[in-house]
Design a protein around this motif. Structure first.
Motif, PDB file in Angstrom:
ATOM      1  N   ASN A 109       5.271   9.824  -0.783  1.00  0.00           N
ATOM      2  CA  ASN A 109       4.574   8.641  -0.788  1.00  0.00           C
ATOM      3  C   ASN A 109       4.862   7.804  -1.652  1.00  0.00           C
ATOM      4  O   ASN A 109       5.055   8.184  -3.048  1.00  0.00           O
ATOM      5  N   LYS A 141       4.046   3.896  -3.400  1.00  0.00           N
ATOM      6  CA  LYS A 141       2.776   3.067  -3.432  1.00  0.00           C
ATOM      7  C   LYS A 141       3.496   1.673  -3.752  1.00  0.00           C
ATOM      8  O   LYS A 141       4.151   1.647  -4.757  1.00  0.00           O
ATOM      9  N   GLY A 186       0.829  -1.205  -0.047  1.00  0.00           N
ATOM     10  CA  GLY A 186       0.173  -0.046  -0.052  1.00  0.00           C
ATOM     11  C   GLY A 186       1.019   1.190   0.004  1.00  0.00           C
ATOM     12  O   GLY A 186       2.041   1.243  -0.503  1.00  0.00           O
ATOM     13  N   TYR A 187       0.341   2.395   0.700  1.00  0.00           N
ATOM     14  CA  TYR A 187       1.067   3.596   0.770  1.00  0.00           C
ATOM     15  C   TYR A 187       2.168   3.627   1.747  1.00  0.00           C
ATOM     16  O   TYR A 187       1.810   3.383   2.890  1.00  0.00           O
ATOM     17  N   ASN A 188       3.229   4.055   1.362  1.00  0.00           N
ATOM     18  CA  ASN A 188       4.361   4.294   2.335  1.00  0.00           C
ATOM     19  C   ASN A 188       4.772   5.794   2.372  1.00  0.00           C
ATOM     20  O   ASN A 188       5.165   6.483   1.397  1.00  0.00           O
ATOM     21  N   TYR A 189       4.603   6.455   3.511  1.00  0.00           N
ATOM     22  CA  TYR A 189       4.895   7.808   3.586  1.00  0.00           C
ATOM     23  C   TYR A 189       6.215   8.176   4.285  1.00  0.00           C
ATOM     24  O   TYR A 189       6.702   7.466   5.043  1.00  0.00           O
TER      25      TYR A 189
END
Length: 322
Positions: free
Chosen positions: A234, A236, A212-215
């Motif tokens: 971010n 993805k 998923g999303y990594n910020y």
């Protein structure tokens, strides 16, 4: 402001924390440069600064805060400050208590806006509520960051890269990670150059990414402890599944075993060693991590099982015995 009826600040809570009844006070007022000095710095504060007092504070709480200044308050600071700073130089400062008594501050580059003929300054902080102000100075910021970007290296990790145009008395970069873009955790640190007048390239590799999303953001720290944050980026990462066959070798009751629950449709193809497709099966696992593979009708031999999940394709060797 209970006297004038004017808005003096707004706060947007970016976490699920309940601060309870929260009071905002004007800690000091005026329309020029504050007589208050931050110990050991050349920060030039505007005369008006603020104190936010929640019932229940959160030292890691994330929020956007907007401070409102009248035209006379802002222009009075520009015309009277001894550092020669202009409107474009305005930054926001946060201290751990009243900013009028601060010995060190957190710095954030705000977004300037207009409210009628007046001005607003909005910045994000992640260290709970306390004292706030705006102004200029505090020494040169550690770096002029000209690029910060990242990408996923399949099955390996996330690569972060950034470029500084110049650095003045910079100390280090702290790399911070978040799963929701609000609550960040340090995951690494890289030393800065200290002083540089030429572009420099930096990189960091994050192996413990999530699907998923990594910020990510950078905390850029000066040698005197002053710091500012970069923008948030971010990356993805598409779902990456680990897949195995069990038992293998085996005789019957074969299963595809995944390293996590699967919610996407799965296409399964069984091939002989020449690459000929013997049969195709489409399965909707509905959150299961174990899928039965019915090949009782096939003779004992070596087969290839090709699994396709949302474009991720993996081929496994299956040995069926007698």
């Amino acid at each position: 402001d209970p006297v004038s009826g004017n808005i003096i600040a707004t706060i947007e809570n970016l976490s699920n924390h309940d601060y309870g009844c929260t009071t905002l006070e004007i800690d000091q007022s005026g329309s020029g440069e504050s007589t208050t000095k931050i110990s050991g710095s050349d920060i030039k504060l505007m005369s008006k600064n603020f104190m936010v007092i929640p019932t229940t504070n959160n030292s890691s709480g994330s929020y956007n805060i907007t401070l409102y200044y009248t035209e006379s308050e802002r222009d009075g600071w520009i015309n009277s400050n001894t550092g020669g700073y202009e409107a474009a130089d305005i930054v926001m400062f946060k201290s751990s208590a009243n900013i009028t008594n601060a010995s060190e501050v957190e710095v954030s580059i705000p977004t300037e806006g207009n409210y009628g003929s007046d001005y607003t300054y909005t910045a994000r902080f992640n260290t709970g509520f306390s004292g706030f102000g705006a102004g200029g100075g505090g020494g040169s910021f550690p770096v002029e960051l000209t690029a910060f970007k990242g990408y996923h290296e399949e099955r390996q990790g996330n690569v972060l890269k950034w470029v500084t145009q110049t650095e003045i008395e910079s100390d280090y970069f702290q790399i911070e990670f978040s799963e929701d873009g609000k609550s960040f955790t340090p995951i690494g640190q890289i030393s800065a150059a200290g002083n540089s007048a030429s572009p420099l390239n930096y990189s960091f590799f994050h192996r413990d990414f999530i699907n998923g999303y990594n910020y990510y953001r950078l905390k850029i720290v000066d040698i005197d402890g002053t710091y500012e944050y970069s923008k948030i980026i971010n990356i993805k990462v598409s779902e990456i599944y680990g897949i195995a066959l069990s038992p293998n070798p085996g005789i019957h009751d074969f299963n595809l075993v995944f390293n996590q629950e699967v919610h996407e449709e799965i296409k399964i193809e069984v091939l002989d060693v020449s690459g000929k497709i013997l049969f195709t099966q489409t399965v909707n696992p509905e959150g299961k991590s174990n899928i039965e593979l019915d090949i009782d009708h096939l003779i004992p031999a070596i087969y290839l099982v090709r699994v396709n999940i949302s474009g991720q394709v993996k081929t496994l060797k299956l040995v069926k015995g007698q």
